[in-house]
Motif scaffolding. Structure first.
Motif, mmCIF file in Angstrom:
data_model
loop_
_atom_site.group_PDB
_atom_site.id
_atom_site.type_symbol
_atom_site.label_atom_id
_atom_site.label_comp_id
_atom_site.label_asym_id
_atom_site.label_seq_id
_atom_site.Cartn_x
_atom_site.Cartn_y
_atom_site.Cartn_z
ATOM 1 N N GLY A 1 0.780 -1.225 0.000
ATOM 2 C CA GLY A 1 0.000 0.000 0.000
ATOM 3 C C GLY A 1 0.813 1.278 0.000
ATOM 4 O O GLY A 1 2.039 1.279 0.095
ATOM 5 N N ILE A 2 0.077 2.378 -0.116
ATOM 6 C CA ILE A 2 0.654 3.723 -0.030
ATOM 7 C C ILE A 2 -0.050 4.453 1.105
ATOM 8 O O ILE A 2 -1.283 4.490 1.158
ATOM 9 C CB ILE A 2 0.451 4.504 -1.347
ATOM 10 C CG1 ILE A 2 1.110 3.755 -2.509
ATOM 11 C CG2 ILE A 2 1.029 5.908 -1.237
ATOM 12 C CD1 ILE A 2 0.826 4.372 -3.859
ATOM 13 N N ARG A 3 0.740 5.018 1.997
ATOM 14 C CA ARG A 3 0.217 5.675 3.191
ATOM 15 C C ARG A 3 0.348 7.190 3.097
ATOM 16 O O ARG A 3 1.404 7.689 2.714
ATOM 17 C CB ARG A 3 0.997 5.142 4.397
ATOM 18 C CG ARG A 3 0.658 5.780 5.703
ATOM 19 C CD ARG A 3 1.368 5.082 6.852
ATOM 20 N NE ARG A 3 0.830 3.743 7.085
ATOM 21 C CZ ARG A 3 1.039 3.047 8.191
ATOM 22 N NH1 ARG A 3 1.784 3.539 9.152
ATOM 23 N NH2 ARG A 3 0.520 1.835 8.342
ATOM 24 N N TYR A 4 -0.713 7.913 3.433
ATOM 25 C CA TYR A 4 -0.645 9.373 3.524
ATOM 26 C C TYR A 4 -0.793 9.727 5.004
ATOM 27 O O TYR A 4 -1.871 9.546 5.596
ATOM 28 C CB TYR A 4 -1.789 10.040 2.741
ATOM 29 C CG TYR A 4 -1.683 9.979 1.220
ATOM 30 C CD1 TYR A 4 -0.641 9.310 0.596
ATOM 31 C CD2 TYR A 4 -2.638 10.606 0.415
ATOM 32 C CE1 TYR A 4 -0.549 9.257 -0.793
ATOM 33 C CE2 TYR A 4 -2.546 10.563 -0.970
ATOM 34 C CZ TYR A 4 -1.507 9.879 -1.567
ATOM 35 O OH TYR A 4 -1.419 9.827 -2.940
ATOM 36 N N ASP A 5 0.262 10.242 5.590
ATOM 37 C CA ASP A 5 0.211 10.573 7.014
ATOM 38 C C ASP A 5 1.379 11.500 7.340
ATOM 39 O O ASP A 5 2.432 11.401 6.702
ATOM 40 C CB ASP A 5 0.300 9.284 7.850
ATOM 41 C CG ASP A 5 -0.019 9.499 9.305
ATOM 42 O OD1 ASP A 5 -1.204 9.711 9.624
ATOM 43 O OD2 ASP A 5 0.900 9.479 10.147
ATOM 44 N N THR A 6 1.190 12.337 8.350
ATOM 45 C CA THR A 6 2.271 13.268 8.717
ATOM 46 C C THR A 6 3.463 12.536 9.325
ATOM 47 O O THR A 6 4.583 13.036 9.308
ATOM 48 C CB THR A 6 1.770 14.314 9.735
ATOM 49 O OG1 THR A 6 1.114 13.599 10.777
ATOM 50 C CG2 THR A 6 0.812 15.303 9.112
ATOM 51 N N ALA A 7 3.220 11.339 9.888
ATOM 52 C CA ALA A 7 4.306 10.620 10.571
ATOM 53 C C ALA A 7 5.095 9.689 9.649
ATOM 54 O O ALA A 7 6.012 8.997 10.102
ATOM 55 C CB ALA A 7 3.721 9.818 11.731
#
Ligand SMILES: NC(=O)C1=CN([C@@H]2O[C@H](COP(=O)(O)OP(=O)(O)OC[C@H]3O[C@@H](n4cnc5c(N)ncnc54)[C@H](O)[C@@H]3O)[C@@H](O)[C@H]2O)C=CC1
Ligand SMILES: O=C(O)CCC(=O)C(=O)O
Length: 428
Positions: free
Chosen positions: A75-81
């Motif tokens: 997957g591809i994650r979108y997150d500030t961390a």
């Protein structure tokens, strides 16, 4: 001196378990080194125009951990961390996950440092297209096939497919999975990870001879995975007494009406904040409730050395990737908590992604009952194998899962290397 325990690096957690399994398998040092490290790590920087007309730069990653068993998948994650070590760990877990379940893929993962909740739909589309363009030579149906993860879903996967197709001048559905049905997605993919978590939870309950209708569960995270896990378990009669999302955690000893909560969530901008029929609790207290099953379905390292000794659940089903750090493993094992590891427990997602990739490649469209039946068969077999290997080596299900995965990947990798080293004979 501060008593605060430093958060464990998820990549280190992966390596700690890897080393235990590799020692049991007596893996050769060179193959060990090879399998610990990713094949490729790509960092991309790109800028997009925000809705207010200003330019903003973003950093993204794609890590290909291993391709011995097939095209890399993850997957591809979108997150500030999001950070490189996290993506490296997530990519390696994908390799082990596919190997445990027998899916013919390698492992990869990607991410972009951003907060999707503060970006508009058009900004998210521009970010996804720019990221895809930057990685257009890496992705491909036989090379590297992305999918959704935290903060992404069918919209992002549809934009990725479209941008990749534009770059290559033809429609290429199989480059990504988790798309909307109208973009070539598969029936059952949206709910697949949660469905898989529920299948695995029921098997774990059966192992401890607890009847679903007499059991209780607490679920951390109410996104794609948490919501569907809650729904399927509720439908099987499990009493869900606590749920949380990033905004709120709450508890109801009589059981939460999950379909009603989902309705509330859909009407309230995809949050459970303010749901009336329950009592608000502290986020960290949800993890310590006296329940049969605890399902962390949000993020890494929520159960660590710091709180592991206070866990009262009989079973932990790792719906998220890496929710238990390696320094908590021993404590949970000593306290007889049955932990079903992420690389088995949340493998329903990649399994149905594999079905989507197959359907796209074969230009087929499968029926939902066919998909769900195949999913169930694969996960049941994975569960049986993990518990058989755990008994054989007298290890936890997690170490058993790593043993199965490492053995499979190491054997394939070694065969490929021997083939590469073999002298090339000229044919007449
Ligand atoms: N989407 C998929 O198909 C798969 C996801 N996973 C893993 O499952 C986990 C969740 O992923 P998704 O559900 O897709 O993400 P999502 O973005 O749909 O949902 C994440 C949920 O976690 C909540 N959350 C974040 N921080 C929290 C905190 N501190 N306490 C409580 N809740 C918190 C968010 O509010 C949201 O409800 C991740 O670890 C992901 O890698 C694993 C396999 C497949
Ligand atoms: O569906 C996929 O291909 C991968 C999903 C994923 O990222 C995961 O299992 O962690």
């Amino acid at each position: 001196m501060s008593t605060e325990i430093i958060k464990q690096n998820p990549f280190q957690s992966m390596i700690d378990r890897f080393n235990i399994a590799a020692d049991i398998l007596n893996l050769d040092e060179s193959i060990k080194q090879k399998l610990q490290r990713p094949e490729k790590q790509i960092v991309v920087n790109f800028s997009i125009t925000l809705d207010n007309g200003t330019e903003k730069n973003f950093e993204g990653y794609r890590v290909i951990h291993n391709t011995a068993l097939g095209p890399s998948k993850g997957g591809i994650r979108y997150d500030t961390a999001v950070n490189l070590d996290e993506v490296k760990a997530l990519a390696a877990w994908m390799t082990w996950k596919s190997a445990v379940t027998g899916i013919p893929f390698g492992g990869a993962k990607g991410g972009i440092i951003c907060d999707p909740r503060t970006l508009s739909k058009t900004e998210l589309e521009r970010i996804t297209r720019a990221y895809t363009k930057a990685l257009a030579d890496i992705f491909g149906p036989e090379k590297d096939v992305p999918a959704p993860d935290m903060g992404t879903g069918p919209d992002e996967m549809g934009w990725l497919m479209d941008e990749f197709s534009l770059v290559h001048g033809k429609t290429i559905h199989a480059v990504v999975t988790g798309k909307h049905l109208h973009s070539g997605g598969s029936l059952g993919r949206v709910e697949a990870t949660g469905r898989g978590v529920s299948i695995i939870t029921l098997l774990a309950l059966e192992k401890l001879k607890i009847r679903p209708a007499k059991s209780t569960a607490a679920i951390q995270g109410f996104g794609n995975v948490g919501l569907h896990s809650a729904l399927f378990l509720y439908e099987k009669g499990v009493k869900i007494v606590a749920v949380s999302d990033v905004s709120e955690a709450f508890y109801n000893p009589d059981g939460i009406n999950i379909p009603e909560l989902i309705l509330y969530y859909n009407l309230n901008n995809k949050t459970i904040k303010g749901y009336p029929n329950s009592v608000a609790i502290k986020h960290e207290d949800l993890l310590l409730l006296d329940v049969d099953v605890l399902i962390p379905a949000a993020k890494e390292d929520v159960i660590t050395q710091k709180n592991a000794k206070d866990i009262r659940a009989k079973i932990i089903i790792e719906a998220a990737n890496g929710p238990v750090s390696s320094d908590a493993d021993k404590i949970l094992h000593e306290n007889s908590v049955l932990v079903v590891p992420d690389i088995l427990a949340n493998a329903g997602g990649v399994t149905v992604s594999y079905f989507e990739w197959l359907q796209n490649s074969l230009l087929e469209s499968w029926r939902i009952h066919q998909i769900n039946k195949r999913l169930e068969d694969i996960l049941e077999k994975g569960f049986e194998t993990v518990f058989r290997v755990a008994a054989k080596h007298d290890v936890t299900p997690r170490i058993a899962a790593y043993i199965i995965a490492l053995k499979k990947v190491a054997e394939t990798q070694s065969v490929k290397e021997v083939a590469l080293e073999a002298p090339q004979f000229k044919q007449n």
